[in-house]
Design an enzyme around this catalytic site. Structure first.
Site, short mmCIF file in Angstrom:
data_model
loop_
_atom_site.label_atom_id
_atom_site.label_comp_id
_atom_site.label_asym_id
_atom_site.label_seq_id
_atom_site.Cartn_x
_atom_site.Cartn_y
_atom_site.Cartn_z
N SER A 45 -14.25 30.96 -9.86
CA SER A 45 -14.96 30.83 -11.16
C SER A 45 -14.97 29.67 -11.89
O SER A 45 -13.61 28.89 -12.03
CB SER A 45 -14.29 31.97 -12.36
N GLU A 46 -16.10 29.34 -12.50
CA GLU A 46 -16.03 27.69 -12.81
C GLU A 46 -15.24 27.42 -13.84
O GLU A 46 -15.05 26.19 -14.45
CB GLU A 46 -17.63 27.27 -13.05
#
Lengths: 217, 233, 217, 233
Positions: A45-46
């Site tokens: 997840s960024e």
């Protein structure tokens, strides 16, 4: 016709053993639920986590551990946390193998629009522009048509672009399509969906070769 | 050891003025500098430019500064979940510059590490790249983006020491490390402030050299935006 | 005339409270021994440590803890370790307040040469080019003349440059000098050294205004 | 969890070939991938280009590869302390490209993070910048430097887990993190290889995504170049 879970289920079959995968908000998030349990996959997840696990049990939510959709999450053994610059280093450096995201429009040349409707909605692009500009393997998960019944697979995008010529594959409620130099190549039909229905719902060039099988999901 | 400790948010924010540009760490409401934001509200500083990935929600985070109309311009990647924000933006009261998230992170890191500009593929061919220099490397197109310049960075860490060394927790790390040392003055607030020597030098995420002032924050609410859970079997 | 320790001692007086300081190999390393104990200073070494302490006690050397001169060191409370990219981020981003390094030649325009003698010695620039190109405050520690008795304070450097127009101050065995637009401005004489001796040992323009005091060390 | 473990150096180096370009971590002899170097000697791979801050000493580190004349080209910032190196360089047997240390680190980090090139002030006006593009930003001159391309990165960490996550110790960290993920294949050797979940996710220096193969090294000598000590009072 597939529902959102059906789309996610079909996309899950594109996830291969050893893949690092970034999932966008919406349908893409559901993909994690359908990945085969006998392969090894890690979700990135960024906002700075690799090795995301399921949602926490009630009462075990940690406000300091969320995904890019701001949902409380858990981590699995082998997980790691890192800062945003490192996170986008992973993305830009093409260490993430597969990116799955939603779209408002996709064009037959692979352009994608998913962040802005002028005068109506401007939430921002978040990490989407970085993801589509960097990823080698991008799958779009979306409904084939919008709420007004208009095709979302277009000759040219009408909304402000997120990225140019980057989409490789699209999975909708009606079909699986590949973006080729000639246009959208129809690979699979959703169960019970006719070729005619797909043609009608696709504004961009639709390439149909040989028999088009029904999806296996 | 060079001491960076100050007593509280009030002392830490000495020197902030109307019209300044601030970087604020956090992703959504996770890892935001709650004490610094509260103090900015208290001080009533106006015409601020905020560089922050998000703009908070209506009644928390940067939403508190929006409510009081203290912000003139937001530089963010994502600004959903905030009605007051949308209202001010559509009415023209608020200037908004949307930037791809990875570009935002790197513009901070570039400022920290002394790079004037960098090339990124993000946004090429979109309105984000309009008017910007582009260039091809190895057959791929890139956009030239510049390092941010700002007056204060406000970051939030989990643990810190008197020397300004910081350790972050979970995804509350996010933009905070990239913003340290990226402004003229970096103010760190921490949940736990320790004597120098308490942190293992191997485990420090951000060395104190990037920090000018550090203080122990109080009353962290750590609001959750999307409480998602599963039932026990 | 000062010896190496004398030069280091004089330079130590340039180190101010709250400074982060990068010390080069040779005379600069000695500066740490003479910094006033009532001020707070942290030493950075570009191989990835901030908060360097003295050499370890015999038997306590750790091969994993060295400085840029490859010497075994210790760390003080508040120290941190980091990677090389972060280390040069500190340097390039001007977070290090003072850089002290040696030189083979300095020119009256602030150019410095200290990494190569063509055909004779090529050990490499290490971190010196990054340091001199980035630091706002650079002091050169060196002998006023080389072993052959030739001046090292020149009109123009003859050796390949390390950096251009970057040196601000020079402390030698004979004098303290500032690099100005007009040339080397003499600030202080070493104890017992005459103006004549300094003039003779300086090839570049030497600016002498008013009385030039003897150094206090 | 994606497993990256291989049995030993032999398995980890599968695929290395004559003429390849390698990145090797370490500063001096501190934090060098001793097992990978030994295996390269064993394999007798020739015409190597090595990107490494230093070139070892006569009889240790990359000096072992120099002795066997396996290296065609060295890209380093500092190559002192090595007579055989000097001999090969002066005789023209060895090609040497000297690069400022910070530039070297960033050329690795750029490769890791997908930046094709970057602007740095280091080397401007010197022979290092000859033939390179330069540009002014905010009144200061910068040199355009390109990301490295290489086939294998060989790095050494203190602890690692099956997922490839790495933790470094002291200044043995140096160039190692910057080289992870900066080549087609990154091979990490560690002093202690742990099951996934043994390392605190907050304390991981390099996430496993940057690593393709990890193994537990053996017989670390960790030679000290300059043993400096003080007497007890």
């Amino acid at each position: 016709m597939l529902d959102k879970n059906g789309i996610a289920k079909r996309i899950a079959r594109e996830v291969k053993d050893g893949y690092y995968v970034n999932l966008g908000i919406g349908i893409p998030t559901l993909v994690a639920n359908f990945v085969r349990s006998d392969i090894s996959v890690e979700f990135q997840s960024e906002n700075g986590v690799l090795g995301m696990g399921p949602f926490p049990y009630e009462g075990e939510e940690d406000p300091d551990i969320i995904n890019a959709g701001k949902q409380t999450i858990t981590t699995l053994p082998g997980a790691s946390f890192f800062d945003s610059a490192t996170s986008f280093g992973m993305i830009r450096g093409q260490h993430v193998d597969l990116t799955i995201l939603g779209a408002m429009e996709v064009a037959e040349n692979g352009d994608i629009a998913n962040w802005k409707i002028p005068g109506k909605m401007v939430k921002g692009m978040g990490g989407a522009m970085d993801l589509v500009a960097s990823a080698e393997n991008i799958i779009v998960a979306m409904m084939h048509t919008n709420k007004a019944g208009k095709s979302k697979l277009l000759k040219r995008c009408t909304l402000p672009l997120t990225g140019v010529g980057c989409v490789k594959k699209i999975v909708t409620n009606l079909a699986v399509l590949e973006v080729t130099d000639q246009g959208f190549k129809l690979l699979e039909r959703a169960p019970g969906i006719s070729l005619e229905a797909i043609k009608e719902a696709t504004e961009g060039i639709l390439i149909v070769q040989d028999e088009v099988p029904e999806m296996e999901i | 050891m060079i001491r960076k400790t100050v007593a509280d948010a009030q002392e830490a924010l000495r020197g902030v003025q109307d019209g300044m540009t601030f970087m604020l760490g956090g992703f959504g409401l996770c890892g935001i500098p709650e004490n610094a934001i509260a103090e900015l509200v208290q001080l009533g500083i106006k015409d601020i430019t905020c560089i922050s990935n998000n703009a908070g929600v209506d009644d928390f985070g940067l939403g508190l500064l929006l409510q009081k109309k203290q912000i003139r311009k937001m530089i963010s990647s994502y600004v959903g979940e905030n009605d007051e924000f949308e209202r001010q933006m559509l009415s023209g009261e608020l200037d908004v510059e949307l930037t791809p998230q990875g570009t935002l992170a790197e513009k901070c890191r570039a400022a920290q590490a002394g790079f004037p500009a960098f090339y990124t593929p993000a946004g090429y061919g979109t309105e984000v790249a309009e008017g910007k220099e582009t260039r091809e490397f190895n057959g791929k197109m890139y956009v030239l983006e510049y390092a941010y310049k700002s007056d204060f960075s406000f970051v939030k860490a989990w643990k810190g020491d008197e020397a300004g060394n910081l350790v972050f927790k979970g995804t509350a790390r996010n933009f905070n490390p990239c913003m340290c040392g990226a402004s003229d003055i970096t103010v760190a607030e921490v949940e736990e402030l320790l004597p120098a020597g308490s942190l293992d030098p191997n485990e420090i995420h951000i060395p104190g050299i990037f920090i000018q002032r550090i203080f122990q924050g109080t009353l962290y609410e750590k609001r959750i935006e999307q409480r998602t859970v599963r039932k026990r079997d």
